[in-house]
Design a protein around this motif. Structure first.
Motif, PDB file in Angstrom:
ATOM      1  N   THR A  25      -7.357  -2.622  -9.010  1.00 48.89           N
ATOM      2  CA  THR A  25      -7.980  -4.417  -8.410  1.00 48.89           C
ATOM      3  C   THR A  25      -8.733  -4.734  -9.649  1.00 48.89           C
ATOM      4  O   THR A  25      -9.026  -3.562 -10.193  1.00 48.89           O
ATOM      5  CB  THR A  25      -8.551  -3.913  -7.087  1.00 48.89           C
ATOM      6  OG1 THR A  25     -10.060  -2.995  -6.678  1.00 48.89           O
ATOM      7  CG2 THR A  25      -7.284  -3.680  -6.332  1.00 48.89           C
ATOM      8  N   LYS A  61      -0.333  -9.209  -3.889  1.00 44.21           N
ATOM      9  CA  LYS A  61      -0.861  -9.620  -3.299  1.00 44.21           C
ATOM     10  C   LYS A  61      -1.456  -8.242  -2.020  1.00 44.21           C
ATOM     11  O   LYS A  61      -0.347  -7.551  -1.730  1.00 44.21           O
ATOM     12  CB  LYS A  61      -0.838 -10.988  -2.315  1.00 44.21           C
ATOM     13  CG  LYS A  61      -2.343 -11.142  -2.023  1.00 44.21           C
ATOM     14  CD  LYS A  61      -2.086 -13.041  -1.441  1.00 44.21           C
ATOM     15  CE  LYS A  61      -2.925 -13.396  -0.980  1.00 44.21           C
ATOM     16  NZ  LYS A  61      -3.331 -14.103  -1.243  1.00 44.21           N
ATOM     17  N   GLN A  62      -2.546  -7.809  -2.012  1.00 44.42           N
ATOM     18  CA  GLN A  62      -2.513  -7.018  -1.210  1.00 44.42           C
ATOM     19  C   GLN A  62      -3.363  -6.900  -0.021  1.00 44.42           C
ATOM     20  O   GLN A  62      -4.861  -6.943  -0.373  1.00 44.42           O
ATOM     21  CB  GLN A  62      -2.731  -5.193  -2.076  1.00 44.42           C
ATOM     22  CG  GLN A  62      -2.843  -3.853  -1.185  1.00 44.42           C
ATOM     23  CD  GLN A  62      -3.245  -2.646  -1.759  1.00 44.42           C
ATOM     24  OE1 GLN A  62      -4.377  -2.658  -2.857  1.00 44.42           O
ATOM     25  NE2 GLN A  62      -2.834  -1.490  -1.440  1.00 44.42           N
ATOM     26  N   ASN A  63      -3.065  -7.304   0.953  1.00 47.53           N
ATOM     27  CA  ASN A  63      -4.605  -7.810   1.590  1.00 47.53           C
ATOM     28  C   ASN A  63      -4.857  -8.704   1.296  1.00 47.53           C
ATOM     29  O   ASN A  63      -4.189 -10.395   0.664  1.00 47.53           O
ATOM     30  CB  ASN A  63      -4.908  -6.379   2.025  1.00 47.53           C
ATOM     31  CG  ASN A  63      -4.911  -5.695   3.419  1.00 47.53           C
ATOM     32  OD1 ASN A  63      -3.801  -5.672   3.596  1.00 47.53           O
ATOM     33  ND2 ASN A  63      -4.804  -4.215   2.673  1.00 47.53           N
ATOM     34  N   ARG A  64      -6.389  -8.995   0.949  1.00 50.23           N
ATOM     35  CA  ARG A  64      -7.117 -10.255   0.644  1.00 50.23           C
ATOM     36  C   ARG A  64      -7.004 -10.225  -0.940  1.00 50.23           C
ATOM     37  O   ARG A  64      -7.637 -10.799  -2.182  1.00 50.23           O
ATOM     38  CB  ARG A  64      -8.630 -10.089   0.977  1.00 50.23           C
ATOM     39  CG  ARG A  64      -7.893 -10.836   2.904  1.00 50.23           C
ATOM     40  CD  ARG A  64      -9.458 -11.331   3.659  1.00 50.23           C
ATOM     41  NE  ARG A  64      -9.790 -12.344   2.277  1.00 50.23           N
ATOM     42  CZ  ARG A  64     -11.199 -12.726   3.264  1.00 50.23           C
ATOM     43  NH1 ARG A  64     -12.005 -12.309   3.985  1.00 50.23           N
ATOM     44  NH2 ARG A  64     -11.519 -13.579   2.319  1.00 50.23           N
ATOM     45  N   GLN A  65      -6.593  -8.724  -2.099  1.00 53.44           N
ATOM     46  CA  GLN A  65      -6.664  -8.492  -2.928  1.00 53.44           C
ATOM     47  C   GLN A  65      -5.153  -9.286  -3.679  1.00 53.44           C
ATOM     48  O   GLN A  65      -4.816  -8.910  -3.330  1.00 53.44           O
ATOM     49  CB  GLN A  65      -7.731  -7.255  -3.398  1.00 53.44           C
ATOM     50  CG  GLN A  65      -9.439  -7.413  -2.744  1.00 53.44           C
ATOM     51  CD  GLN A  65      -9.711  -5.689  -2.813  1.00 53.44           C
ATOM     52  OE1 GLN A  65      -8.853  -4.522  -2.992  1.00 53.44           O
ATOM     53  NE2 GLN A  65     -10.906  -5.594  -3.330  1.00 53.44           N
ATOM     54  N   HIS A  66      -6.234  -9.010  -4.903  1.00 53.79           N
ATOM     55  CA  HIS A  66      -4.583  -8.648  -6.258  1.00 53.79           C
ATOM     56  C   HIS A  66      -5.018  -7.475  -7.172  1.00 53.79           C
ATOM     57  O   HIS A  66      -5.968  -6.742  -6.957  1.00 53.79           O
ATOM     58  CB  HIS A  66      -4.529 -10.085  -7.309  1.00 53.79           C
ATOM     59  CG  HIS A  66      -4.561 -11.264  -6.439  1.00 53.79           C
ATOM     60  ND1 HIS A  66      -4.552 -12.126  -7.834  1.00 53.79           N
ATOM     61  CD2 HIS A  66      -3.824 -11.328  -5.668  1.00 53.79           C
ATOM     62  CE1 HIS A  66      -3.936 -13.313  -6.606  1.00 53.79           C
ATOM     63  NE2 HIS A  66      -3.448 -12.683  -5.840  1.00 53.79           N
TER      64      HIS A  66
END
Length: 133
Positions: A25, A61-66
């Motif tokens: 991230t 996309k992982q939860n609210r992060q890239h």
């Protein structure tokens, strides 16, 4: 022109971090910079987005992060950047590039020996009869 022929030094540093980590991230990439040299969050985000537009990284996309991952190998980027440097700075002269490298950088004897071996191998390839390559 290859997408990495004019790659900037910060872009290369970010790619090196991703190559070592496998992915990351923006925060994880930032954490791998030494504290004294750590760029701003928005700078790294911009670099990653630019690398993505150029096709050098992709994200999931992982939860609210890239989470970004490299799409190119270090060898390919190094070769493209070197070819660009050779063309732009040394007018295509490998001899001038190597001469400048040998003058500018202190090399230990093991590195010089390895360079000699590479040159010898390349020379043997160049003089070998066509059918034996």
């Amino acid at each position: 022109m290859e997408p990495y022929s004019d790659i900037g030094s910060l872009q290369i540093r970010v790619l090196r971090i991703l190559w070592e980590r496998g992915d990351g991230t923006v925060h994880e990439v930032l954490d791998d910079f030494p504290a004294a040299e750590r760029p701003a969050y928005t700078t790294i985000l911009h670099v990653l987005r630019t690398l993505e537009r150029r096709g050098l990284v992709a994200h999931t996309k992982q939860n609210r992060q890239h989470r970004y991952r490299p799409l190119v190998q270090a060898d390919d980027v190094e070769a493209g950047a070197l070819q660009s440097l050779l063309s732009r700075v040394f007018s295509g002269s490998a001899q001038r590039l190597v001469a400048r490298l040998l003058e500018a950088a202190p090399l230990d004897p093991r590195e010089l020996d390895h360079i000699r071996q590479l040159i010898d191998a390349r020379e043997a390839e160049a003089i070998a009869p066509e059918g034996t390559r």
